[in-house]
Motif scaffolding. Structure first.
Motif, PDB file in Angstrom:
ATOM      1  N   GLY A  68      17.925  72.626  51.829  1.00  0.00           N
ATOM      2  CA  GLY A  68      16.541  72.727  51.401  1.00  0.00           C
ATOM      3  C   GLY A  68      16.395  72.001  50.076  1.00  0.00           C
ATOM      4  O   GLY A  68      17.378  71.531  49.499  1.00  0.00           O
ATOM      5  N   THR A  69      15.177  71.890  49.592  1.00  0.00           N
ATOM      6  CA  THR A  69      14.939  71.268  48.292  1.00  0.00           C
ATOM      7  C   THR A  69      13.843  72.049  47.570  1.00  0.00           C
ATOM      8  O   THR A  69      13.197  72.911  48.162  1.00  0.00           O
ATOM      9  CB  THR A  69      14.487  69.789  48.414  1.00  0.00           C
ATOM     10  OG1 THR A  69      13.157  69.745  48.933  1.00  0.00           O
ATOM     11  CG2 THR A  69      15.428  68.982  49.304  1.00  0.00           C
ATOM     12  N   ASP A  70      13.628  71.695  46.340  1.00  0.00           N
ATOM     13  CA  ASP A  70      12.577  72.322  45.551  1.00  0.00           C
ATOM     14  C   ASP A  70      11.201  72.000  46.134  1.00  0.00           C
ATOM     15  O   ASP A  70      10.240  72.713  45.884  1.00  0.00           O
ATOM     16  CB  ASP A  70      12.683  71.838  44.098  1.00  0.00           C
ATOM     17  CG  ASP A  70      11.931  72.734  43.131  1.00  0.00           C
ATOM     18  OD1 ASP A  70      11.419  73.792  43.542  1.00  0.00           O
ATOM     19  OD2 ASP A  70      11.841  72.365  41.948  1.00  0.00           O
ATOM     20  N   GLY A  71      11.114  70.943  46.930  1.00  0.00           N
ATOM     21  CA  GLY A  71       9.843  70.553  47.534  1.00  0.00           C
ATOM     22  C   GLY A  71       9.765  70.812  49.029  1.00  0.00           C
ATOM     23  O   GLY A  71       8.721  70.620  49.640  1.00  0.00           O
ATOM     24  N   ALA A 101      19.473  68.715  46.196  1.00  0.00           N
ATOM     25  CA  ALA A 101      18.859  69.934  46.719  1.00  0.00           C
ATOM     26  C   ALA A 101      18.712  70.997  45.641  1.00  0.00           C
ATOM     27  O   ALA A 101      17.757  71.777  45.659  1.00  0.00           O
ATOM     28  CB  ALA A 101      19.693  70.470  47.877  1.00  0.00           C
ATOM     29  N   GLY A 102      19.655  71.034  44.724  1.00  0.00           N
ATOM     30  CA  GLY A 102      19.648  72.060  43.696  1.00  0.00           C
ATOM     31  C   GLY A 102      18.742  71.782  42.519  1.00  0.00           C
ATOM     32  O   GLY A 102      18.567  72.644  41.654  1.00  0.00           O
ATOM     33  N   CYS A 103      18.136  70.616  42.477  1.00  0.00           N
ATOM     34  CA  CYS A 103      17.328  70.250  41.315  1.00  0.00           C
ATOM     35  C   CYS A 103      16.075  71.108  41.187  1.00  0.00           C
ATOM     36  O   CYS A 103      15.261  71.194  42.107  1.00  0.00           O
ATOM     37  CB  CYS A 103      16.918  68.776  41.411  1.00  0.00           C
ATOM     38  SG  CYS A 103      15.864  68.252  40.041  1.00  0.00           S
ATOM     39  N   ASP A 104      15.904  71.717  40.040  1.00  0.00           N
ATOM     40  CA  ASP A 104      14.651  72.366  39.658  1.00  0.00           C
ATOM     41  C   ASP A 104      13.773  71.234  39.123  1.00  0.00           C
ATOM     42  O   ASP A 104      13.909  70.796  37.981  1.00  0.00           O
ATOM     43  CB  ASP A 104      14.932  73.417  38.588  1.00  0.00           C
ATOM     44  CG  ASP A 104      13.681  74.083  38.041  1.00  0.00           C
ATOM     45  OD1 ASP A 104      12.568  73.514  38.153  1.00  0.00           O
ATOM     46  OD2 ASP A 104      13.814  75.180  37.478  1.00  0.00           O
ATOM     47  N   ARG A 105      12.928  70.719  39.997  1.00  0.00           N
ATOM     48  CA  ARG A 105      12.167  69.504  39.685  1.00  0.00           C
ATOM     49  C   ARG A 105      11.276  69.650  38.458  1.00  0.00           C
ATOM     50  O   ARG A 105      11.220  68.737  37.626  1.00  0.00           O
ATOM     51  CB  ARG A 105      11.331  69.095  40.900  1.00  0.00           C
ATOM     52  CG  ARG A 105      12.171  68.676  42.077  1.00  0.00           C
ATOM     53  CD  ARG A 105      11.324  68.344  43.275  1.00  0.00           C
ATOM     54  NE  ARG A 105      12.159  67.961  44.410  1.00  0.00           N
ATOM     55  CZ  ARG A 105      11.676  67.508  45.546  1.00  0.00           C
ATOM     56  NH1 ARG A 105      10.368  67.381  45.720  1.00  0.00           N
ATOM     57  NH2 ARG A 105      12.496  67.183  46.525  1.00  0.00           N
ATOM     58  N   GLY A 106      10.567  70.753  38.353  1.00  0.00           N
ATOM     59  CA  GLY A 106       9.668  70.937  37.209  1.00  0.00           C
ATOM     60  C   GLY A 106      10.403  70.919  35.881  1.00  0.00           C
ATOM     61  O   GLY A 106       9.887  70.449  34.877  1.00  0.00           O
TER      62      GLY A 106
END
Length: 187
Positions: A68-71, A101-106
């Motif tokens: 999954g991803t943050d989006g 996948a682990g990136c907290d995009r905000g």
């Protein structure tokens, strides 16, 4: 774990293993703009190949949504199953998938090019990935988002301007073909 086959046959074997794993986990059945999740993953893989990305980055493109991803919340596997993905694509490609996948995009996107902090949305850990990892992350992100821009006019209308600004801030991390694609598709 057995050693990975080398050369073109080894790469084709890893692509086949990854595709089989994605299919077995339901990627053919998950709706996604432009068809299914598997169709999207294949397009991202192909785009990275067209841009001349090395095989491990292309394989990461094929599997980038495995956790999954943050989006995109749908996950085909959990982070407890990292060894399963490593077995299919190798440790380097899986590491790129996990970072993506682990990136907290905000938290992480805006400072990526300047070496700002990067937060893992799975663990909450804040780190400072090396420049090579940031380059891989940026290249994969651009390939992913531009696929959506190309096939979904509403996505382009809603997010295109913000993506162009973000990708302009990452220009120093991107390959020449990725920068050209950004200009071509986002003006």
């Amino acid at each position: 774990m057995a050693s990975e086959p080398s050369g073109h046959d080894g790469l084709m074997d890893r692509v086949a293993k990854a595709t089989d794993l994605l299919g077995a986990r339901g990627a053919r059945d998950v709706p996604h703009p432009g068809g299914t999740l598997l169709a999207h993953l294949r397009r991202v893989h192909a785009t990275l190949g067209e841009w001349g990305a090395r095989p491990d980055l292309c394989l990461a493109g094929l599997c980038h949504a495995f956790y999954g991803t943050d989006g995109f919340a749908v996950a085909l596997g959990s982070t407890d199953e990292r060894a399963t993905l490593v077995e299919a694509v190798g440790a380097e490609a899986e590491g790129i998938v996990y970072l993506y996948a682990g990136c907290d995009r905000g938290f992480s996107h805006s400072g990526l090019a300047q070496g700002g902090p990067f937060r893992d949305r799975f663990t909450g850990e804040v780190s400072d990935p090396p420049e090579a990892a940031r380059r891989d992350f940026a290249e994969l992100t651009v390939a992913n988002e531009l696929d959506l821009v190309q096939i979904n006019p509403e996505f382009r209308e809603r997010y295109g301007h913000g993506l162009r600004e973000l990708f302009d801030s990452w220009e120093g991390l991107l390959s020449v073909p990725a920068r050209r694609a950004v200009r071509s598709l986002l003006g």
